[in-house]
Design a protein around this motif. Structure first.
Motif, PDB file in Angstrom:
ATOM      1  N   ILE A  16       0.862  -1.181   0.000  1.00 52.92           N
ATOM      2  CA  ILE A  16       0.000   0.000   0.000  1.00 52.92           C
ATOM      3  C   ILE A  16       0.895   1.226   0.000  1.00 52.92           C
ATOM      4  O   ILE A  16       1.815   1.327   0.813  1.00 52.92           O
ATOM      5  N   ARG A  18       1.276   4.992   0.879  1.00 54.81           N
ATOM      6  CA  ARG A  18       0.682   6.039   1.715  1.00 54.81           C
ATOM      7  C   ARG A  18       1.643   7.217   1.680  1.00 54.81           C
ATOM      8  O   ARG A  18       2.626   7.244   2.415  1.00 54.81           O
ATOM      9  N   ILE A  23       3.736   0.476   2.564  1.00 52.37           N
ATOM     10  CA  ILE A  23       3.376  -0.473   3.614  1.00 52.37           C
ATOM     11  C   ILE A  23       3.407  -1.867   3.011  1.00 52.37           C
ATOM     12  O   ILE A  23       2.628  -2.178   2.110  1.00 52.37           O
ATOM     13  N   VAL A  26       1.371  -5.584   7.725  1.00 51.31           N
ATOM     14  CA  VAL A  26       0.448  -4.993   8.688  1.00 51.31           C
ATOM     15  C   VAL A  26       0.433  -5.877   9.917  1.00 51.31           C
ATOM     16  O   VAL A  26       0.304  -7.102   9.804  1.00 51.31           O
ATOM     17  N   PRO A  57      -9.289  -0.924  10.726  1.00 49.64           N
ATOM     18  CA  PRO A  57      -8.585   0.300  11.135  1.00 49.64           C
ATOM     19  C   PRO A  57      -8.339   0.373  12.645  1.00 49.64           C
ATOM     20  O   PRO A  57      -7.393   1.012  13.089  1.00 49.64           O
ATOM     21  N   SER A  60      -5.189  -2.487  13.391  1.00 48.46           N
ATOM     22  CA  SER A  60      -4.021  -2.622  12.519  1.00 48.46           C
ATOM     23  C   SER A  60      -2.963  -1.570  12.836  1.00 48.46           C
ATOM     24  O   SER A  60      -3.266  -0.454  13.237  1.00 48.46           O
ATOM     25  N   LEU A  64      -4.862   1.034   9.144  1.00 47.66           N
ATOM     26  CA  LEU A  64      -5.322   1.123   7.757  1.00 47.66           C
ATOM     27  C   LEU A  64      -6.487   2.100   7.665  1.00 47.66           C
ATOM     28  O   LEU A  64      -7.379   2.112   8.521  1.00 47.66           O
ATOM     29  N   GLN A  65      -6.469   2.908   6.632  1.00 47.57           N
ATOM     30  CA  GLN A  65      -7.536   3.874   6.401  1.00 47.57           C
ATOM     31  C   GLN A  65      -8.615   3.218   5.540  1.00 47.57           C
ATOM     32  O   GLN A  65      -8.307   2.346   4.713  1.00 47.57           O
ATOM     33  N   GLU A  68      -7.890   2.892   1.940  1.00 45.31           N
ATOM     34  CA  GLU A  68      -6.844   1.912   1.638  1.00 45.31           C
ATOM     35  C   GLU A  68      -7.420   0.504   1.600  1.00 45.31           C
ATOM     36  O   GLU A  68      -7.009  -0.319   0.778  1.00 45.31           O
ATOM     37  N   ILE A  69      -8.371   0.237   2.471  1.00 47.79           N
ATOM     38  CA  ILE A  69      -9.013  -1.084   2.479  1.00 47.79           C
ATOM     39  C   ILE A  69      -9.852  -1.261   1.223  1.00 47.79           C
ATOM     40  O   ILE A  69      -9.842  -2.329   0.606  1.00 47.79           O
ATOM     41  N   MET A  72      -7.573  -2.099  -1.605  1.00 44.35           N
ATOM     42  CA  MET A  72      -6.648  -3.188  -1.311  1.00 44.35           C
ATOM     43  C   MET A  72      -6.835  -4.373  -2.270  1.00 44.35           C
ATOM     44  O   MET A  72      -7.942  -4.668  -2.717  1.00 44.35           O
ATOM     45  N   ASP A  76      -5.018  -9.681  -0.235  1.00 48.57           N
ATOM     46  CA  ASP A  76      -4.558  -9.117   1.031  1.00 48.57           C
ATOM     47  C   ASP A  76      -5.719  -8.943   2.004  1.00 48.57           C
ATOM     48  O   ASP A  76      -5.578  -9.226   3.194  1.00 48.57           O
TER      49      ASP A  76
END
Length: 100
Positions: A16, A18, A23, A26, A57, A60, A64-65, A68-69, A72, A76
């Protein structure tokens, strides 16, 4: 003494981005009951995406925002969801799992 895992590191297949940070893994912490607010346990056990988007979120590191999920890699999200479900299982159910 407990054999129950309280943290798990998940390596991401697709990192990910950011900002300037990448990232690649996690860390998930075992959720306490308060972290499960706003979800149904059955939805989490079913690995419902919306339920996971509420809980992930909160447990983690890095946190995680939601966006972002949403973006994803599904592989993952599945890996993270499996770990969340594993955290929720009682010890008696975990004893049937092979250990690595």
């Amino acid at each position: 003494m407990t054999d129950k895992i309280i943290e798990k590191i998940v390596e991401l297949d697709t990192p990910i981005q950011r900002g300037k940070e990448i990232i690649t893994q996690v860390l998930l912490r075992k959720p306490q009951s308060g972290s499960l607010r706003g979800t149904r346990l059955q939805a989490l056990m079913d690995m419902d995406v919306n339920a996971m988007m509420v809980v992930l979120p909160r447990i983690s590191v890095p946190a995680l925002q939601p966006h972002e999920i949403v973006e994803m890699d599904p592989a993952d999200l599945l890996s993270l969801s499996v770990e969340v479900v594993t955290f929720l299982l009682p010890k008696s159910a975990l004893s049937a799992f092979p250990t690595a």
